[in-house]
Design a protein around this motif. Sequence first.
Motif, PDB file in Angstrom:
ATOM      1  N   LYS A  72      35.715 104.871  42.969  1.00 39.76           N
ATOM      2  CA  LYS A  72      36.063 104.572  44.369  1.00 39.76           C
ATOM      3  C   LYS A  72      36.880 105.767  44.886  1.00 39.76           C
ATOM      4  CE  LYS A  72      39.769 101.957  44.931  1.00 39.76           C
ATOM      5  NZ  LYS A  72      40.634 100.816  45.278  1.00 39.76           N
ATOM      6  N   HIS A  74      37.395 107.306  47.540  1.00 40.95           N
ATOM      7  CA  HIS A  74      38.187 107.327  48.777  1.00 40.95           C
ATOM      8  C   HIS A  74      39.659 107.006  48.507  1.00 40.95           C
ATOM      9  CE1 HIS A  74      36.686 103.239  48.169  1.00 40.95           C
ATOM     10  NE2 HIS A  74      37.809 102.833  48.713  1.00 40.95           N
ATOM     11  N   GLY A 121      33.415 110.052  45.765  1.00 40.98           N
ATOM     12  CA  GLY A 121      33.634 109.815  47.196  1.00 40.98           C
ATOM     13  C   GLY A 121      32.385 109.216  47.804  1.00 40.98           C
ATOM     14  N   SER A 122      31.242 109.710  47.317  1.00 42.13           N
ATOM     15  CA  SER A 122      29.998 109.050  47.671  1.00 42.13           C
ATOM     16  C   SER A 122      29.875 107.892  46.684  1.00 42.13           C
ATOM     17  CB  SER A 122      28.841 110.040  47.526  1.00 42.13           C
ATOM     18  OG  SER A 122      27.642 109.377  47.848  1.00 42.13           O
ATOM     19  N   GLY A 151      35.256 100.187  42.999  1.00 41.68           N
ATOM     20  CA  GLY A 151      35.690  99.220  44.002  1.00 41.68           C
ATOM     21  C   GLY A 151      34.720  98.043  44.001  1.00 41.68           C
ATOM     22  N   ASP A 152      35.189  96.889  44.470  1.00 42.06           N
ATOM     23  CA  ASP A 152      34.254  95.746  44.494  1.00 42.06           C
ATOM     24  C   ASP A 152      33.192  95.955  45.578  1.00 42.06           C
ATOM     25  OD1 ASP A 152      36.182  95.242  46.492  1.00 42.06           O
ATOM     26  OD2 ASP A 152      36.659  93.220  45.789  1.00 42.06           O
ATOM     27  N   ASP A 180      38.131  97.129  40.781  1.00 43.43           N
ATOM     28  CA  ASP A 180      39.271  96.714  41.606  1.00 43.43           C
ATOM     29  C   ASP A 180      38.771  95.611  42.551  1.00 43.43           C
ATOM     30  OD1 ASP A 180      41.417  96.443  43.255  1.00 43.43           O
ATOM     31  OD2 ASP A 180      41.484  98.545  43.902  1.00 43.43           O
ATOM     32  N   MET A 185      36.505  95.186  51.676  1.00 39.94           N
ATOM     33  CA  MET A 185      35.919  96.530  51.689  1.00 39.94           C
ATOM     34  C   MET A 185      36.263  97.218  53.016  1.00 39.94           C
ATOM     35  SD  MET A 185      31.985  95.302  51.317  1.00 39.94           S
ATOM     36  CE  MET A 185      31.306  96.892  51.783  1.00 39.94           C
ATOM     37  N   LEU A 186      35.379  98.039  53.544  1.00 39.65           N
ATOM     38  CA  LEU A 186      35.751  98.829  54.725  1.00 39.65           C
ATOM     39  C   LEU A 186      35.751  97.977  55.998  1.00 39.65           C
ATOM     40  CD1 LEU A 186      34.321 102.343  55.524  1.00 39.65           C
ATOM     41  CD2 LEU A 186      34.110 100.552  57.210  1.00 39.65           C
TER      42      LEU A 186
HETATM   43  C1  TPP Z   1      27.515 106.002  49.514  1.00 43.92           C
HETATM   44  C2  TPP Z   1      28.663 105.670  50.433  1.00 43.92           C
HETATM   45  N1  TPP Z   1      28.454 104.817  51.455  1.00 43.92           N
HETATM   46  C3  TPP Z   1      29.482 104.502  52.294  1.00 43.92           C
HETATM   47  C4  TPP Z   1      30.717 105.065  52.108  1.00 43.92           C
HETATM   48  C5  TPP Z   1      31.828 104.754  53.081  1.00 43.92           C
HETATM   49  N2  TPP Z   1      32.846 103.909  52.466  1.00 43.92           N
HETATM   50  C6  TPP Z   1      34.021 104.418  52.042  1.00 43.92           C
HETATM   51  S1  TPP Z   1      35.001 103.276  51.353  1.00 43.92           S
HETATM   52  C7  TPP Z   1      33.888 102.039  51.640  1.00 43.92           C
HETATM   53  C8  TPP Z   1      34.165 100.616  51.259  1.00 43.92           C
HETATM   54  C9  TPP Z   1      34.367 100.483  49.794  1.00 43.92           C
HETATM   55  O1  TPP Z   1      34.878  99.229  49.488  1.00 43.92           O
HETATM   56  P1  TPP Z   1      35.602  99.008  48.124  1.00 43.92           P
HETATM   57  O2  TPP Z   1      34.792  99.610  47.045  1.00 43.92           O
HETATM   58  O3  TPP Z   1      35.891  97.559  47.992  1.00 43.92           O
HETATM   59  O4  TPP Z   1      36.916  99.863  48.292  1.00 43.92           O
HETATM   60  P2  TPP Z   1      38.448  99.419  48.184  1.00 43.92           P
HETATM   61  O5  TPP Z   1      38.624  98.134  48.915  1.00 43.92           O
HETATM   62  O6  TPP Z   1      38.736  99.233  46.735  1.00 43.92           O
HETATM   63  O7  TPP Z   1      39.209 100.542  48.769  1.00 43.92           O
HETATM   64  C10 TPP Z   1      32.756 102.541  52.263  1.00 43.92           C
HETATM   65  C11 TPP Z   1      31.582 101.723  52.639  1.00 43.92           C
HETATM   66  C12 TPP Z   1      30.877 105.961  51.028  1.00 43.92           C
HETATM   67  N3  TPP Z   1      32.040 106.554  50.770  1.00 43.92           N
HETATM   68  N4  TPP Z   1      29.849 106.229  50.191  1.00 43.92           N
END
Ligand code: TPP
Length: 288
Positions: A72, A74, A121-122, A151-152, A180, A185-186
């Motif tokens: 995850k 990000h 990140g992807s 990430g979930d 996690d 999510m987002l």
């Molecule tokens: C392939 C891809 N699609 C979309 C995104 C945009 N994006 C970034 S974070 C996220 C949500 C992820 O949710 P989760 O895994 O639950 O993250 P957490 O709540 O743990 O931060 C998305 C869709 C990305 N980074 N990569």
Amino acid sequence: MSTLSKEQLISLENKAHALRNTIVDTVLHAGSGHLGGALSMIDAVTLLYYRRMNINRQDPGWPDRDRFIMSKGHAGIGFVSVLADLGYIQPEDLKTFNLTGSKLGIHLDATKVPGVDASTGSLGHGLSIALGLAIAAQMTGRDYLTYCLLGDGECNEGAVWEAAMAIGNRNQNNLITMVDRNHAMLDGNTEDVMKLEPFQDKWAAFGFYAQTVNGHDFAAMDRAIEEALARKDKPTCLILDTVKGAGVDFAAGDYRWHYGAINQELAQQAHESLERYHQKRIAALKGA
Ligand SMILES: Cc1ncc(C[n+]2csc(CCOP(=O)(O)OP(=O)(O)O)c2C)c(N)n1
């Protein structure tokens, strides 16, 4: 039975508290950031880096080090707080996080940041990378472990399940998969956007020994990892039950704080909330 003493648990909590505060400061310097998902995972990452993982602070690239793949990606704003604390980067560098020209991009680049085992990140790719590293350990006769944190919401990506199928098929038990499970999510809560439940059963169906543990409880996570390492019949998936934005009252449990901007006033509020959260956790540990 976790072998962590009360003193060790308190020391981990003190470390996590410092890291949580650094995350808030880094979001403030950057102007905005992934506050929620950094705070939900920081206890697990604290346990890994300050208790479980075999690393060499003087040599982040030591070939026998345990590997950590933060799928995850990000939540890099959380991971950099650990890398700065370990001395892999300078604490001053954190003030440049995600600013133009900085080596610290919002998604950490393994070619620029010491201690980062893979650029992520992807979403959806980390578990396959972790599997490759785990297979490489076997092929090269090294006994390092690989930990992968997903990430979930990330588990909406099909590639996660391709990796899971291969890990189950190979019984790759020098790899520990952690998710996690902050339920958000987002753009919403996971069960509203794309249902994951029965989540633990899904991992079990792919051949994992899947357990759900409190992702804010060092002793519980440590026990679960001990158990995972003792088992040889199945690979492990630990589903970490967590709260997105944990510790910051205005963000906790609210998916809208997946990514957000904070100013001085909100940062101050966040630090005060983190202090209360920390005091509660310390009191619980002392009473335990
Ligand atoms: C392939 C891809 N699609 C979309 C995104 C945009 N994006 C970034 S974070 C996220 C949500 C992820 O949710 P989760 O895994 O639950 O993250 P957490 O709540 O743990 O931060 C998305 C869709 C990305 N980074 N990569």
